[in-house]
Design an enzyme around this catalytic site. Structure first.
Site, PDB file in Angstrom:
ATOM      1  CE1 TYR A  24      -3.832  -2.274   0.252  1.00 50.19           C
ATOM      2  CE2 TYR A  24      -2.626  -3.313   2.037  1.00 50.19           C
ATOM      3  CZ  TYR A  24      -3.658  -3.324   1.130  1.00 50.19           C
ATOM      4  OH  TYR A  24      -4.532  -4.383   1.096  1.00 50.19           O
ATOM      5  CG  HIS A 101      -9.916  -2.361  -5.460  1.00 45.46           C
ATOM      6  ND1 HIS A 101     -10.487  -2.579  -4.232  1.00 45.46           N
ATOM      7  CD2 HIS A 101     -10.853  -2.627  -6.393  1.00 45.46           C
ATOM      8  CE1 HIS A 101     -11.731  -2.979  -4.422  1.00 45.46           C
ATOM      9  NE2 HIS A 101     -11.984  -3.006  -5.718  1.00 45.46           N
TER      10      HIS A 101
END
Length: 146
Positions: A24, A101
């Site tokens: 991330y 996403h």
């Protein structure tokens, strides 16, 4: 004319910058919010950027978009794969929805390959890291101008 775009972030995204940095990245959700707000100002977008770990709150946020937003970008995180309630709320909307996403959900665990909310999305952006947020805003602006 300013377009009103809402960005909804789901569970655990409040921990960006702390969790699984290899997937991330290092930016926090606050950093991403600030980047999105800069883009919004430069592009005459009235932006609402929110996050919740609670499924029912996300449903409420989606329902509130019915009369307050021109477009919705949603990173439902783990609820992408499990929440019929979020799908049902999205299907009520008469505005464009972009599913977002940070990671490529099709390049991860098998259970992440199935998105329940995709059926309600105009399009999907996944796998471009946090740059996907600006990509989604650009795409939404283009959709709304048509």
């Amino acid at each position: 004319m300013k377009h009103k775009i809402t960005v909804i972030n789901g569970p655990n995204l409040n921990l960006l910058g702390e969790r699984e940095k290899e997937k991330y990245g290092n930016l926090s959700l606050k950093d991403i919010d600030e980047q999105c707000k800069k883009f919004a100002v430069a592009n005459e977008i009235d932006l609402t950027f929110v996050q919740s770990n609670i499924e029912g709150e996300i449903v409420d946020l989606i329902q509130n978009c019915r009369n307050k937003s021109s477009g919705l970008i949603i990173n439902a995180a783990g609820y992408t794969h499990t929440s019929v309630s979020i799908l049902d709320a999205l299907k009520v909307l008469k505005i464009p929805v972009i599913e977002l996403h940070i990671t490529n959900i099709y390049n991860r665990e098998d259970f992440r390959h199935k998105s329940l909310i995709s059926k309600a999305a105009h399009g999907i952006i996944c796998g471009f890291g946090v740059d996907g947020y600006i990509m989604a805003l650009k795409a939404m602006k283009k959709i709304l101008i048509k």
